[in-house]
Scaffold this motif. Structure first.
Motif, PDB file in Angstrom:
ATOM      1  N   ASP A 118       0.816  -1.221   0.000  1.00 29.39           N
ATOM      2  CA  ASP A 118       0.000   0.000   0.000  1.00 29.39           C
ATOM      3  C   ASP A 118       0.852   1.275   0.000  1.00 29.39           C
ATOM      4  O   ASP A 118       0.321   2.386  -0.005  1.00 29.39           O
ATOM      5  N   MET A 119       2.182   1.121  -0.004  1.00 34.15           N
ATOM      6  CA  MET A 119       3.080   2.286  -0.100  1.00 34.15           C
ATOM      7  C   MET A 119       3.333   2.700  -1.553  1.00 34.15           C
ATOM      8  O   MET A 119       4.030   3.677  -1.809  1.00 34.15           O
ATOM      9  N   MET A 120       2.771   1.966  -2.508  1.00 33.42           N
ATOM     10  CA  MET A 120       3.109   2.185  -3.919  1.00 33.42           C
ATOM     11  C   MET A 120       2.743   3.576  -4.434  1.00 33.42           C
ATOM     12  O   MET A 120       3.334   4.048  -5.403  1.00 33.42           O
ATOM     13  N   ARG A 121       1.786   4.231  -3.774  1.00 29.65           N
ATOM     14  CA  ARG A 121       1.380   5.566  -4.243  1.00 29.65           C
ATOM     15  C   ARG A 121       2.262   6.684  -3.684  1.00 29.65           C
ATOM     16  O   ARG A 121       2.159   7.827  -4.102  1.00 29.65           O
ATOM     17  N   ARG A 122       3.123   6.344  -2.749  1.00 26.60           N
ATOM     18  CA  ARG A 122       3.983   7.373  -2.148  1.00 26.60           C
ATOM     19  C   ARG A 122       5.149   7.715  -3.063  1.00 26.60           C
ATOM     20  O   ARG A 122       5.474   6.980  -3.984  1.00 26.60           O
ATOM     21  N   PHE A 123       5.800   8.859  -2.752  1.00 27.08           N
ATOM     22  CA  PHE A 123       6.926   9.340  -3.546  1.00 27.08           C
ATOM     23  C   PHE A 123       8.237   9.156  -2.768  1.00 27.08           C
ATOM     24  O   PHE A 123       8.214   9.013  -1.533  1.00 27.08           O
ATOM     25  N   PRO A 124       9.389   9.147  -3.474  1.00 27.91           N
ATOM     26  CA  PRO A 124      10.669   8.864  -2.808  1.00 27.91           C
ATOM     27  C   PRO A 124      10.954   9.693  -1.560  1.00 27.91           C
ATOM     28  O   PRO A 124      11.498   9.175  -0.579  1.00 27.91           O
ATOM     29  N   HIS A 125      10.559  10.993  -1.558  1.00 32.77           N
ATOM     30  CA  HIS A 125      10.883  11.850  -0.413  1.00 32.77           C
ATOM     31  C   HIS A 125      10.121  11.452   0.858  1.00 32.77           C
ATOM     32  O   HIS A 125      10.453  11.912   1.950  1.00 32.77           O
ATOM     33  N   GLU A 126       9.112  10.592   0.708  1.00 29.30           N
ATOM     34  CA  GLU A 126       8.323  10.163   1.862  1.00 29.30           C
ATOM     35  C   GLU A 126       8.914   8.940   2.568  1.00 29.30           C
ATOM     36  O   GLU A 126       8.313   8.413   3.501  1.00 29.30           O
ATOM     37  N   PHE A 127      10.109   8.520   2.117  1.00 32.01           N
ATOM     38  CA  PHE A 127      10.748   7.329   2.697  1.00 32.01           C
ATOM     39  C   PHE A 127      12.108   7.689   3.286  1.00 32.01           C
ATOM     40  O   PHE A 127      12.735   8.670   2.878  1.00 32.01           O
ATOM     41  N   SER A 128      12.558   6.873   4.229  1.00 26.21           N
ATOM     42  CA  SER A 128      13.901   7.046   4.793  1.00 26.21           C
ATOM     43  C   SER A 128      14.934   6.518   3.801  1.00 26.21           C
ATOM     44  O   SER A 128      14.583   5.848   2.819  1.00 26.21           O
ATOM     45  N   GLY A 129      16.213   6.777   4.071  1.00 29.31           N
ATOM     46  CA  GLY A 129      17.281   6.310   3.187  1.00 29.31           C
ATOM     47  C   GLY A 129      17.298   4.808   3.026  1.00 29.31           C
ATOM     48  O   GLY A 129      17.449   4.277   1.921  1.00 29.31           O
ATOM     49  N   GLY A 130      17.114   4.093   4.142  1.00 25.88           N
ATOM     50  CA  GLY A 130      17.103   2.630   4.092  1.00 25.88           C
ATOM     51  C   GLY A 130      15.927   2.092   3.303  1.00 25.88           C
ATOM     52  O   GLY A 130      16.063   1.125   2.538  1.00 25.88           O
ATOM     53  N   GLN A 131      14.758   2.722   3.456  1.00 22.05           N
ATOM     54  CA  GLN A 131      13.570   2.291   2.711  1.00 22.05           C
ATOM     55  C   GLN A 131      13.745   2.549   1.214  1.00 22.05           C
ATOM     56  O   GLN A 131      13.352   1.740   0.378  1.00 22.05           O
ATOM     57  N   ARG A 132      14.359   3.707   0.877  1.00 28.97           N
ATOM     58  CA  ARG A 132      14.591   4.018  -0.542  1.00 28.97           C
ATOM     59  C   ARG A 132      15.527   2.983  -1.171  1.00 28.97           C
ATOM     60  O   ARG A 132      15.367   2.617  -2.327  1.00 28.97           O
ATOM     61  N   GLN A 133      16.529   2.533  -0.388  1.00 30.14           N
ATOM     62  CA  GLN A 133      17.440   1.529  -0.931  1.00 30.14           C
ATOM     63  C   GLN A 133      16.707   0.212  -1.162  1.00 30.14           C
ATOM     64  O   GLN A 133      16.992  -0.507  -2.128  1.00 30.14           O
ATOM     65  N   ARG A 134      15.740  -0.115  -0.296  1.00 30.55           N
ATOM     66  CA  ARG A 134      14.918  -1.320  -0.483  1.00 30.55           C
ATOM     67  C   ARG A 134      14.086  -1.198  -1.767  1.00 30.55           C
ATOM     68  O   ARG A 134      13.909  -2.174  -2.503  1.00 30.55           O
TER      69      ARG A 134
END
Length: 615
Positions: A456-472
């Motif tokens: 359900d996170m698919m609609r979010r944008f990169p800036h809404e995630f932490s560095g570790g989540q973005r790497q995932r």
């Protein structure tokens, strides 16, 4: 007694502290509401003492240092409490007097020197400015003092480098320039905000040695801000652990390391990779994981053997050479070339991890990009899953890239900020026409779940995630085409210690379930030791040592390999004060004149599969 009070009263000695911070609270205005980022932190720093503030990104440690220096924007921030420098309250000082304090009585070194140095002025002039602003001296006196400072921070040939510009210095040498600038006015307190995070391990060792030496010589106090517990053990007398804006634990560094009480402190310490911790293990080893809420260690299974026993490797590289021509003069004639990669050979089997290690500029990232044909190699042979990479046209090159994908160091730079992460992960599948949008969405949701994120996170944008989540997310995107090889280019280098552990464990889990082959590019020897099957050490574009991980780490033969290992900070407070006395020469230039023919290299076999370049 509160933690804040005990932090203040725990300072050794009865002398007046250089810095006294009490109930410091910093808030930022967000949508007309004040939100506290630093919550009532208190500590003191005695003369000649080093205090480390440790914590992960977002813990409030950098905001604490900027609050002390009063460098936060006035209209969007509010600083409360008390900050005294040698008994003088800084938070109520008029702006003009505070400007005299900054750079004169308190100096600061920032994480990225290239953003702190002005690219259009010579470095000598920039350091001289720090002197002339605070002292009444002539230009000639300022020049002489700057040269003395450059020599003090061990910059070779300081007199001739006075008029050079920041881009002419390596990362480590630029950080030395920043230290020279910070020391120009002989401050009482030096604030070092993540000064070694972006540096290679050998340069990091040199900078830590330098700060220790200069502290002994100048007698200054140091506030060291970092998330690296190995660095903390080597430099700090006392340590403050920050979590979500609060100081959750404080005390002598040895006590924090050996008798840490807070679950978060134990989580940080357990996640630190320790060089030499593998023992007799032949296979990679997952990083320890601790539940931050309970402080209890989560049991993890050992990694199973996934390396294919077939003779045919999934990736085979032979005599790979990549050079970049240099043109100069009125007619733009070729005058030389950067020999970025020179006759590199290796192979990787299905389910195997080959780590490519070395300092910045050694050619490891260029090797990864050359293998994937993001850069066109000059010569050599590259075979991936049956494809002869060097002879592919555009159509077959596109097909080949389904077999090999890259995960880059900075996921924020490699993700489109205007594209939702669902669209970013689905894009490769759709572009290669592997199925419908509905199928792409279903596969993306499945992969996001696999890498520990919710569909359900698919609609979010990169800036809404932490560095570790973005790497995932970047890893999930790389998996969309079902590749057989992943090139992980410094994929965990910029991550906090516990996030680094999580992402490394994820890579090992994916390798076990999907039998992926990894070309793991890194300069972090302690991480490499845990995740790799084999290791190749690069220096000046060449592999100087390659072999099974245990053979290379237990019996390093090349002087450069030994230098890399000696530079790794060890999370042991008993090493505080130890200096490595490493050579301070910059890494040699890979630029060669036109027509240069590299010498033919020979390798000696130390043990089965363990080869070392003969000098």
């Amino acid at each position: 007694m509160s933690l804040a009070q005990s932090a203040v009263e725990g300072v050794v000695g009865l002398t007046e502290p250089v810095l006294s911070v009490r109930n410091l609270t910093t808030s930022f205005k967000v949508e007309d509401q004040w939100r506290s980022v630093v919550k009532g932190i208190s500590f003191e720093i005695a003369p000649k003492e080093t205090v480390a503030i440790v914590g992960e990104s977002g813990s409030g440690k950098s905001v604490t240092s900027l609050s002390i220096m009063r460098l936060l924007p006035k209209n969007a921030s509010r600083i409360e409490g008390s900050v005294k420098l040698a008994g003088r309250e800084l938070l109520t000082l008029p702006d003009e007097q505070m400007r005299q304090v900054r750079g004169n009585e308190i100096s600061m070194i920032f994480q990225e020197p290239m953003t702190s140095l002005n690219p259009i002025f010579p470095i000598g002039r920039q350091i001289a400015e720090a002197l002339t602003v605070h002292r009444d001296i002539s230009r000639a006196e300022a020049r002489a003092e700057v040269i003395r400072l450059l020599e003090k921070v061990r910059i070779p040939n300081a007199r001739n480098r006075y008029d050079e510009f920041p881009h002419q210095f390596s990362g480590g040498m630029r950080q030395r320039v920043m230290i020279a600038m910070a020391l120009a006015s002989k401050p009482k307190l030096l604030i070092a905000d993540e000064p070694t995070t972006a540096l290679d391990v050998t340069i990091q060792g040199e900078i830590l040695d330098l700060i220790k030496t200069l502290q002994d010589e100048e007698g200054m106090s140091v506030l060291f801000i970092t998330h690296d517990m190995g660095v903390v053990a080597e430099v700090a007398d006392r340590t403050i652990v920050m979590y979500r804006g609060e100081a959750v634990e404080t005390g002598p560094t040895e006590q924090i390391f050996h008798r840490g009480q807070h679950p978060y402190t134990r989580a940080l310490l357990s996640a630190v990779p320790r060089l030499g911790s593998m023992g007799d293990r032949k296979l990679p080893l997952r990083f320890p994981s601790i539940d931050v809420g309970t402080g209890e260690q989560v049991e993890l299974e050992d990694v199973r053997d996934t390396v294919a026993k077939t003779k045919t490797p999934i990736l085979k590289v032979r005599d790979l050479t990549t050079r970049f021509d240099i043109h100069s003069g009125l007619f733009g004639r070729k005058t030389g070339a950067v020999h970025a990669v020179e006759k590199v050979s290796f192979q990787v089997h299905e389910g195997e991890t080959l780590a490519l290690v070395g300092e910045s500029g050694c050619g490891k990232s260029t090797t990864g990009r050359s293998v994937t044909r993001l850069i066109t190699p000059t010569s050599g042979e590259v075979t991936i899953d049956g494809y002869n990479v060097m002879q592919l046209d555009k159509t077959t090159l596109r097909s080949m890239r389904r077999s090999i994908q890259m995960v880059f160091q900075d996921p924020f730079a490699s993700l489109n900020p205007r594209m939702s992460i669902g669209s970013a992960v689905m894009e490769p599948y759709i572009e290669h026409r592997l199925g419908t949008k509905a199928q792409a969405r279903e596969k993306a949701a499945d992969l996001l779940q696999k890498v520990g994120l919710s569909p359900d996170m698919m609609r979010r944008f990169p800036h809404e995630f932490s560095g570790g989540q973005r790497q995932r997310i970047a890893i999930a995107r790389a998996l969309m085409l079902d590749p057989k090889v992943i090139v992980a280019d410094e994929a965990v280098s910029a991550l906090d210690v516990s996030i680094k552990a999580q992402v490394c464990n994820l890579l090992l889990d994916l390798q076990q379930s999907l039998k992926l082959a990894y070309l793991f590019i890194s300069h972090d020897m302690a991480v490499v030791e845990r995740v790799s099957h084999r290791v190749a050490v690069m220096y000046l574009g060449e592999i100087v040592e390659i072999g099974p991980r245990a053979a290379v780490f237990d019996n390093p033969q090349h002087p450069y390999t030994r230098k890399l290992m000696a530079a790794v900070p060890i999370p042991d407070p008993s090493r505080r004060g130890i200096k490595r006395n490493m050579a301070i020469d910059e890494i040699k230039s890979p630029i060669r004149p036109a027509g240069y023919v590299p010498p033919l290299r020979e390798y000696r076999e130390i043990s089965p599969g363990h080869l070392v370049q003969v000098a």
